[in-house]
Design an enzyme around this catalytic site. Structure first.
Site, PDB file in Angstrom:
ATOM      1  N   LEU A  24       0.783  -1.238   0.000  1.00  0.00           N
ATOM      2  CA  LEU A  24       0.000   0.000   0.000  1.00  0.00           C
ATOM      3  C   LEU A  24       0.817   1.292   0.000  1.00  0.00           C
ATOM      4  O   LEU A  24       0.252   2.372  -0.141  1.00  0.00           O
ATOM      5  CB  LEU A  24      -0.961   0.005   1.200  1.00  0.00           C
ATOM      6  CG  LEU A  24      -2.002  -1.111   1.159  1.00  0.00           C
ATOM      7  CD1 LEU A  24      -2.965  -0.996   2.334  1.00  0.00           C
ATOM      8  CD2 LEU A  24      -2.780  -1.088  -0.142  1.00  0.00           C
ATOM      9  N   HIS A  52      -3.015  -4.789 -10.108  1.00  0.00           N
ATOM     10  CA  HIS A  52      -4.116  -3.935  -9.643  1.00  0.00           C
ATOM     11  C   HIS A  52      -5.450  -4.604  -9.971  1.00  0.00           C
ATOM     12  O   HIS A  52      -5.629  -5.117 -11.087  1.00  0.00           O
ATOM     13  CB  HIS A  52      -4.015  -2.559 -10.329  1.00  0.00           C
ATOM     14  CG  HIS A  52      -5.018  -1.593  -9.800  1.00  0.00           C
ATOM     15  ND1 HIS A  52      -4.850  -0.940  -8.601  1.00  0.00           N
ATOM     16  CD2 HIS A  52      -6.217  -1.188 -10.276  1.00  0.00           C
ATOM     17  CE1 HIS A  52      -5.908  -0.170  -8.374  1.00  0.00           C
ATOM     18  NE2 HIS A  52      -6.742  -0.305  -9.375  1.00  0.00           N
ATOM     19  N   ASP A  84      -0.263   3.488  -9.759  1.00  0.00           N
ATOM     20  CA  ASP A  84      -1.029   2.810 -10.828  1.00  0.00           C
ATOM     21  C   ASP A  84      -0.882   3.428 -12.210  1.00  0.00           C
ATOM     22  O   ASP A  84      -1.784   3.328 -13.037  1.00  0.00           O
ATOM     23  CB  ASP A  84      -2.533   2.765 -10.465  1.00  0.00           C
ATOM     24  CG  ASP A  84      -2.779   2.091  -9.127  1.00  0.00           C
ATOM     25  OD1 ASP A  84      -2.043   1.140  -8.810  1.00  0.00           O
ATOM     26  OD2 ASP A  84      -3.684   2.514  -8.409  1.00  0.00           O
TER      27      ASP A  84
END
Ligand code: GRF
Length: 188
Positions: free
Chosen positions: A85, A104, A145
């Site tokens: 995270l 993801h 991401d």
């Protein structure tokens, strides 16, 4: 032998699948687990598999000396983020150019970015009545991401799907696809 480090913050089911897949592999193995969470089940999984686990706090992580030493000591060729995270420090990304991957649980660039993890992703997909969701495996850069995509696999989102059922579908896709992508990158 090529060595992988898996970074994970929680349950570690993806880490477990990587460990299992590469256990009998002649050329690749998971040699190190890194976690930021003392309560993460992934630490237990590492212990059971006999794989060293580095527990790291935020300051040590950002400073990176201890982490880079460990990666060096275990001759790490590739870092696989699996439910990790924290955003990676630029120094680490510079030291491993095109050698850090993330998985993801959605079809990026949709449903990515800070805070988009775990059930938040699946709840948003369902709330928006998306017909499809899926997984994205991508290189990691300095932003959440946003690195170059390597593989996306999609699944249908049915009218009866809940965040829980979608989590299960997505996990199955992740477990089936992450290790082969890594294998292809490392062995061609
Ligand atoms: C996975 O869905 C992965 O895509 C995301 O975090 C989740 C981790 O699950 N980045 P687990 O800890 O591997 O079970």
């Amino acid at each position: 032998m090529k060595n992988i480090a898996v970074f994970a913050s929680g349950e570690g089911s993806n880490a477990q699948h990587l460990i299992n897949y590469f256990k009998p592999h002649p050329n690749i193995r998971v040699s190190l687990i890194v976690t930021n969470n003392p309560k993460a089940n992934v630490a237990e999984r590492a212990k059971e598999a006999g794989i060293p686990c580095l527990m790291i706090n935020k300051m040590q992580f950002l400073e990176s000396t201890q982490l880079l030493d460990k990666l060096h000591k275990h001759k790490i060729d590739l870092i696989a983020l699996a439910g990790f995270l924290w955003l990676l420090p630029p120094l680490l990304i510079k030291k491993y150019p095109d050698k850090i991957l993330n998985i993801h649980p959605a079809l990026l660039p949709k449903y990515g970015g800070k805070g988009m993890y775990g059930s938040a992703v699946h709840k948003a997909v369902i709330a928006n009545k998306e017909a499809y969701s899926g997984i994205s495996i991508h290189y990691v850069n300095e932003k959440y991401d946003e690195g170059q995509l390597l593989l996306q696999v999609r699944c249908e989102v049915g009218a009866s799907d809940t965040a829980e059922s979608l989590t299960d579908k997505i996990h199955q896709l992740e477990h089936a696809n992450y290790a082969p992508v890594i294998e292809k990158l490392l062995c061609g």
